[in-house]
Design an enzyme around this catalytic site. Structure first.
Site, PDB file in Angstrom:
ATOM      1  N   ALA A  73       0.843  -1.196   0.000  1.00  0.00           N
ATOM      2  CA  ALA A  73       0.000   0.000   0.000  1.00  0.00           C
ATOM      3  C   ALA A  73       0.873   1.239   0.000  1.00  0.00           C
ATOM      4  O   ALA A  73       2.026   1.206   0.447  1.00  0.00           O
ATOM      5  CB  ALA A  73      -0.917  -0.001   1.225  1.00  0.00           C
ATOM      6  N   ASP A  74       0.308   2.322  -0.502  1.00  0.00           N
ATOM      7  CA  ASP A  74       0.985   3.607  -0.442  1.00  0.00           C
ATOM      8  C   ASP A  74      -0.057   4.682  -0.182  1.00  0.00           C
ATOM      9  O   ASP A  74      -1.111   4.694  -0.825  1.00  0.00           O
ATOM     10  CB  ASP A  74       1.736   3.911  -1.737  1.00  0.00           C
ATOM     11  CG  ASP A  74       2.664   5.104  -1.568  1.00  0.00           C
ATOM     12  OD1 ASP A  74       3.750   4.916  -0.984  1.00  0.00           O
ATOM     13  OD2 ASP A  74       2.289   6.214  -1.983  1.00  0.00           O
ATOM     14  N   THR A  75       0.225   5.565   0.769  1.00  0.00           N
ATOM     15  CA  THR A  75      -0.709   6.616   1.165  1.00  0.00           C
ATOM     16  C   THR A  75      -0.069   7.977   0.964  1.00  0.00           C
ATOM     17  O   THR A  75       1.086   8.181   1.338  1.00  0.00           O
ATOM     18  CB  THR A  75      -1.120   6.450   2.641  1.00  0.00           C
ATOM     19  OG1 THR A  75      -1.731   5.165   2.817  1.00  0.00           O
ATOM     20  CG2 THR A  75      -2.114   7.530   3.065  1.00  0.00           C
TER      21      THR A  75
END
Length: 197
Positions: A69-71
């Site tokens: 994931a990347d935020t």
């Protein structure tokens, strides 16, 4: 099938445990520099994809699924990463003060020998007015320094949030409903789906 979380983030580990998954961590090691002219949504999706494919490449022919994931916090179409120093953090909080911003998280599930699946989730967050003294006090705590946008909604900065539209867990770093749907769709069960077996 073994589930591998391609992240060292304690928030993502806690969120994945919260919805009943057994997994192990194997953090990705990639260059996270945005490309010139790259839009925020394209950036987070590329980051999640690169993290997942980098880690799944360590397990050729093995029965694993890699979740990455990347935020990013986005305001005025600019991506706010993790603050590099006090001045940077102060600038981020000043920009977010009394305004709405978006939190984008891309999640990617990758299996060896299979096409990766990527999903993008967006949440709108509105901050109250933040005084300079309040920003300085917050930056004096350890909380903002490893967080996109320089704040942690699940910590002290929860008091800064006037309103939120969308997934709360997305702002923390892993949108739980979408993550569950993605994993469940590939037959990766959590405790709710295995308890009746």
């Amino acid at each position: 099938m073994e589930l591998i979380l391609a992240s060292a983030s304690p928030r993502r580990r806690e969120l994945l445990q919260q919805i009943g998954y057994q997994y192990r961590c194997d953090p990705a090691d990639i260059d996270e520099t945005p490309r010139e002219g790259e839009k925020p949504d394209a950036y987070v999706q590329r980051m999640a994809l690169e993290k997942a494919t980098e880690v799944v490449g360590r397990y050729p022919g093995q029965n694993v699924a890699v979740l990455a994931a990347d935020t990013s916090v986005v305001i005025d179409d600019d991506v706010l990463g993790k603050p590099v120093d006090h001045f940077d953090g102060l600038g981020m909080l000043a920009r977010l003060s009394a305004r709405r911003h978006s939190v984008l998280t891309a999640i990617c599930l990758c299996l060896p020998e299979a096409e990766p699946e990527v999903r993008l989730v967006s949440t709108e967050v509105e901050f109250i007015q933040l005084s300079r003294a309040l920003c300085e006090a917050y930056l004096a705590t350890p909380e903002p320094w490893d967080k996109a946008g320089g704040y942690a909604i699940q910590g002290l900065a929860g008091a800064f949030v006037r309103s939120i539209e969308g997934s709360y867990s997305n702002v923390v770093g892993l949108p739980l409903a979408e993550t569950w749907q993605l994993l469940s769709g590939l037959g990766i069960a959590n405790v709710l789906e295995t308890s009746g077996e």
